[in-house]
Design a protein around this motif. Structure first.
Motif, PDB file in Angstrom:
ATOM      1  N   VAL A 169       0.848  -1.187   0.000  1.00 59.14           N
ATOM      2  CA  VAL A 169       0.000   0.000   0.000  1.00 59.14           C
ATOM      3  C   VAL A 169       0.889   1.244   0.000  1.00 59.14           C
ATOM      4  N   TYR A 170       0.560   2.165  -0.899  1.00 61.94           N
ATOM      5  CA  TYR A 170       1.345   3.386  -1.110  1.00 61.94           C
ATOM      6  C   TYR A 170       0.556   4.593  -0.630  1.00 61.94           C
ATOM      7  N   ARG A 171       1.225   5.428   0.168  1.00 58.39           N
ATOM      8  CA  ARG A 171       0.570   6.641   0.661  1.00 58.39           C
ATOM      9  C   ARG A 171       1.473   7.854   0.462  1.00 58.39           C
ATOM     10  N   LEU A 172       0.918   8.878  -0.138  1.00 58.25           N
ATOM     11  CA  LEU A 172       1.582  10.182  -0.257  1.00 58.25           C
ATOM     12  C   LEU A 172       0.785  11.193   0.550  1.00 58.25           C
ATOM     13  N   ILE A 184       5.153   3.372   2.598  1.00 58.68           N
ATOM     14  CA  ILE A 184       4.841   2.124   1.917  1.00 58.68           C
ATOM     15  C   ILE A 184       4.600   1.076   2.985  1.00 58.68           C
ATOM     16  N   ASP A 185       3.429   0.456   2.928  1.00 58.61           N
ATOM     17  CA  ASP A 185       3.028  -0.538   3.912  1.00 58.61           C
ATOM     18  C   ASP A 185       3.034   0.044   5.324  1.00 58.61           C
ATOM     19  N   GLY A 186       2.659   1.317   5.444  1.00 59.70           N
ATOM     20  CA  GLY A 186       2.572   1.965   6.738  1.00 59.70           C
ATOM     21  C   GLY A 186       3.902   2.429   7.299  1.00 59.70           C
ATOM     22  N   GLU A 187       4.993   2.203   6.567  1.00 60.22           N
ATOM     23  CA  GLU A 187       6.325   2.599   7.025  1.00 60.22           C
ATOM     24  C   GLU A 187       6.802   3.822   6.252  1.00 60.22           C
ATOM     25  N   TRP A 344      -5.681  -3.488   4.249  1.00 57.57           N
ATOM     26  CA  TRP A 344      -4.494  -4.071   3.615  1.00 57.57           C
ATOM     27  C   TRP A 344      -3.764  -4.988   4.585  1.00 57.57           C
ATOM     28  N   LYS A 345      -3.635  -4.588   5.835  1.00 59.58           N
ATOM     29  CA  LYS A 345      -2.923  -5.405   6.815  1.00 59.58           C
ATOM     30  C   LYS A 345      -3.572  -6.777   6.963  1.00 59.58           C
TER      31      LYS A 345
END
Length: 384
Positions: A169-172, A184-187, A344-345
């Motif tokens: 999972v990608y977050r900006l 990415i992946d919560g990191e 996602w987790k």
């Protein structure tokens, strides 16, 4: 429960969801396939699937690129908005069921499209975000458009989308203080300044074009030692005539030509002599023109801001397809994005367990095959 919000923004208790998609029933009516590459036969197609590993076939359904060596284009529109004065969160999920080899898994977000069927590489966008790979070149793209120019980050972001067949999972998060954060992946893999890490603005200072290096400037840090002389007995001849060689008794000068003694390696050869190098006492360092204020520099405290977001899309080339995208959200409410992260987790735990089962089964099969070969070799040895 699967949900899809595409046409209108949804106000939450703490913010706004501008777009949300989980690719449930009717997703085809909310997304438009591109025909940009249709005429040359390289336009790829999409299908809805949860893929090989999933927790719930319906809940984990996304959209997948079908063919290999194709361009894939798909976009969805929503009510136009500006991110002025507020955080912008763009988040989505990607799973490479095959190693892509060369291609992208990123999204593009930009102003409202007049004709979504033409969406493709030439289409203007505001932000491009996500993984990209070709051979050994791997990175997570984060490109901002500024005054019509697409600007890449000065240094690449880490690439996490390896071909292990599990979802990422990608977050900006783009903030009004002109900073960006990528997870990415919560990191967190990056957090920094748009002004410092992208060449969006002209440099504050430039080299003075009128400044010239002085004629007596010495920029050689080392020099030949003037006191170092080649020894008188230094031998530089690598090959010499063999003094012990004798012309054969049967040598006929008329038939064989004039006899010449052969050459041999010189036992006294010391190599090519070079003068010793010493520090140059006149060395002044590397000369650089002095810096002056750049007359073209104009500061901008609204680098982060875009007046119009109206579409999100996938515009990709993939050598190997079968990439699944899911759980797309654009919002200013981190709590809403976190709901998809938690989803996602749950899926990721299932995928990792299924992958371990598959890897263990393959290892067991390989062991049985190796044991069987050893038994066959033993039988052959006994027969001999």
């Amino acid at each position: 429960m699967r949900r899809a919000l595409c046409l209108g923004a949804l106000a939450t208790a703490s913010g706004t969801v501008y777009f949300s998609e989980t690719f449930g029933d009717g997703w085809e009516s909310r997304w438009t396939s591109s025909e940009w590459k249709k005429s040359d036969g390289t336009q790829g197609t999409w299908t809805a699937t949860a893929g090989k590993w999933f927790a719930d076939a319906k809940e984990d359904q996304g959209i997948q690129t079908v063919e290999d060596s194709r361009f894939f284009g798909l976009s969805a529109g929503f009510d136009s908005f500006s991110n002025a004065g507020k955080d912008l969160i763009i988040q989505y999920q990607a799973k490479y069921e095959k190693d892509i080899e060369c291609g992208g898994g990123y999204v593009k977000i930009g102003p409202k499209l007049s004709d979504p069927t033409t969406f493709g590489d030439p289409t203007p966008y505001n932000i491009m975000f996500g993984p990209d790979k070709c051979g050994y070149t791997k990175r997570t793209h984060l490109i901002f458009n500024y005054k019509g120019k697409n600007v890449l980050k000065k240094s690449d972001l880490a690439y996490k989308q390896e071909g292990e067949g599990t979802s990422h999972v990608y977050r900006l998060v783009l903030k009004p203080d002109n900073t960006a954060r990528v997870e990415i992946d919560g990191e967190k893999i990056y957090e920094g300044s748009l002004k410092e890490d992208w060449e969006l603005l002209a440099p504050k200072e430039i080299k003075d074009p009128e400044d010239k290096k002085p004629s007596d400037w010495v920029d050689d840090s080392m020099m030949n030692d003037p006191d170092d002389k080649k020894p008188d007995d230094w031998v530089e001849e690598k090959r010499i005539v063999d003094e012990k060689a004798k012309k054969p008794d049967d040598w006929d000068d008329e038939e064989d030509g004039e006899w010449e003694a052969p050459m041999i390696d010189n036992p006294e050869y010391k190599g090519e002599w070079t003068v010793k190098r010493i520090s140059n006492p006149a060395y002044k360092g590397v000369w650089e023109a002095k810096k002056i204020a750049n007359p073209e520099f104009v500061d901008d405290d609204t680098l982060y801001k875009y007046d119009d977001f109206g579409f999100i899309g996938f515009d990709l080339w993939q050598v190997k397809g079968n990439t699944i995208f899911d759980n797309v959200i654009i919002t200013d409410d981190v709590a809403e994005a976190d709901k998809f992260l938690q989803k996602w987790k749950t899926l990721s735990d299932v995928e990792k367990a299924k992958k371990k089962e598959e890897d263990d089964a393959k290892a067991e099969e390989a062991k049985k095959a190796a044991d069987s070969k050893d038994d066959d070799d033993d039988d052959d040895a006994e027969e001999e």
